[in-house]
Design a protein around this motif. Structure first.
Motif, PDB file in Angstrom:
ATOM      1  N   HIS A   1       0.835  -1.200   0.000  1.00  0.00           N
ATOM      2  CA  HIS A   1       0.000   0.000   0.000  1.00  0.00           C
ATOM      3  C   HIS A   1       0.868   1.247   0.000  1.00  0.00           C
ATOM      4  N   HIS A   2       0.845   1.957  -1.100  1.00  0.00           N
ATOM      5  CA  HIS A   2       1.620   3.196  -1.182  1.00  0.00           C
ATOM      6  C   HIS A   2       0.814   4.301  -0.528  1.00  0.00           C
ATOM      7  N   ARG A   3       1.418   4.954   0.427  1.00  0.00           N
ATOM      8  CA  ARG A   3       0.661   5.957   1.184  1.00  0.00           C
ATOM      9  C   ARG A   3       1.125   7.384   0.937  1.00  0.00           C
TER      10      ARG A   3
ATOM     11  N   LEU B   1       9.843  -1.665  -3.507  1.00  0.00           N
ATOM     12  CA  LEU B   1       8.417  -1.980  -3.344  1.00  0.00           C
ATOM     13  C   LEU B   1       7.866  -2.698  -4.578  1.00  0.00           C
TER      14      LEU B   1
ATOM     15  N   LEU C   1       5.470   0.709   4.978  1.00  0.00           N
ATOM     16  CA  LEU C   1       4.690   0.485   3.760  1.00  0.00           C
ATOM     17  C   LEU C   1       4.373  -0.989   3.519  1.00  0.00           C
TER      18      LEU C   1
END
Length: 228
Positions: free
Chosen positions: A4-6, A95, A130
């Motif tokens: 999940h990229h925040r 990622l 992340l």
DNA sequence: GCGACAG
DNA sequence: ATCTTGTCGC
């Protein structure tokens, strides 16, 4: 695994520093390494002309060191190397490699700092937030912090402190070699981080998962030269 | 101004 | 991190 990229990676140094200080507040610096059956190692290699990054992750049995799975991602460099902002250079590629991974490891060891960082958010800490799983920083040299001498025997360690806080340990992972700098990333304590790193180290100075990831990305980089 | 500075 | 040959030592 699902990542999940925040936040955006397209930020200035000043914005990146502010982001690091905000993200560090969400770190959980507790948890032990007990029960870690599957451990992953991460490393990144840079092409000689400096425009391409090869990120690799190797998943292995934490006891037998048998490789279970590995994944990688090749990306164009979009951020320069600046001490303190390594995650903005290597993070996106790392990622992307994890997104190609099917296995969800119990813990991940990175080639870089965890919280032993100017703003408490080194590569391992940032990636831990992340990824949402326990992470540990295992750096070959110091970025910040002060420490005393380390014993010569394998397994010896001495605290690494910064601004009056214990941020990790300087660890003799192999006799006769320079020590490594171990600090928690996320969801693990400094002491557990050291235990995990030592349990993953035997014959070489670098933890086996990270060492294997290093071998992987270097092979990928060499192969890329053949295609020209 | 000077030294330090993950990969 | 990368470039880069040979070389000193366990």
């Amino acid at each position: 695994m699902i990542v999940h990229h925040r936040h955006s990676w397209d930020v200035s140094y000043q914005e990146a520093a502010g982001l690091q200080e905000r993200l560090r507040e969400d770190l959980v610096l507790s948890g032990d390494a007990r029960g870690v059956r599957i451990v992953a190692g991460v490393d990144v290699s840079c092409e000689k002309q400096g425009e391409t990054l090869f990120a690799g992750v190797v998943v292995m049995d934490a006891v037998t060191f048998e490789i279970i799975e590995h994944a990688h991602h090749v990306a164009l460099v979009s951020f320069p190397y600046v001490p303190g902002f390594l995650s903005f250079r290597e993070g996106p590629a790392v990622l992307a490699a994890f997104e190609k991974l099917e296995t969800v490891p119990d813990a991940v060891i990175f080639d870089g700092q965890g919280i032993a960082h100017p703003r408490g958010l080194g590569l391992a800490a940032h990636m831990g937030l992340l990824l949402g799983i326990p992470t540990v920083g295992s750096a070959k040299t110091r970025l910040v912090g002060e420490h005393g001498d380390v014993g010569q025997k394998r397994g010896s360690d001495t605290p690494l402190t910064h601004n009056g806080r214990r941020i990790g340990y300087v660890v003799r992972s192999k006799q006769g070699t320079r020590p490594i700098f171990v600090s928690p990333g996320h969801l693990i304590s400094p002491e557990a981080a050291v235990k995990l790193v030592l349990s993953c180290t035997a014959r070489y100075r670098i933890p086996e998962p990270v060492r294997q990831a290093h071998i992987l990305v270097n092979r990928l980089r060499k192969e890329s030269y053949q295609d020209r």
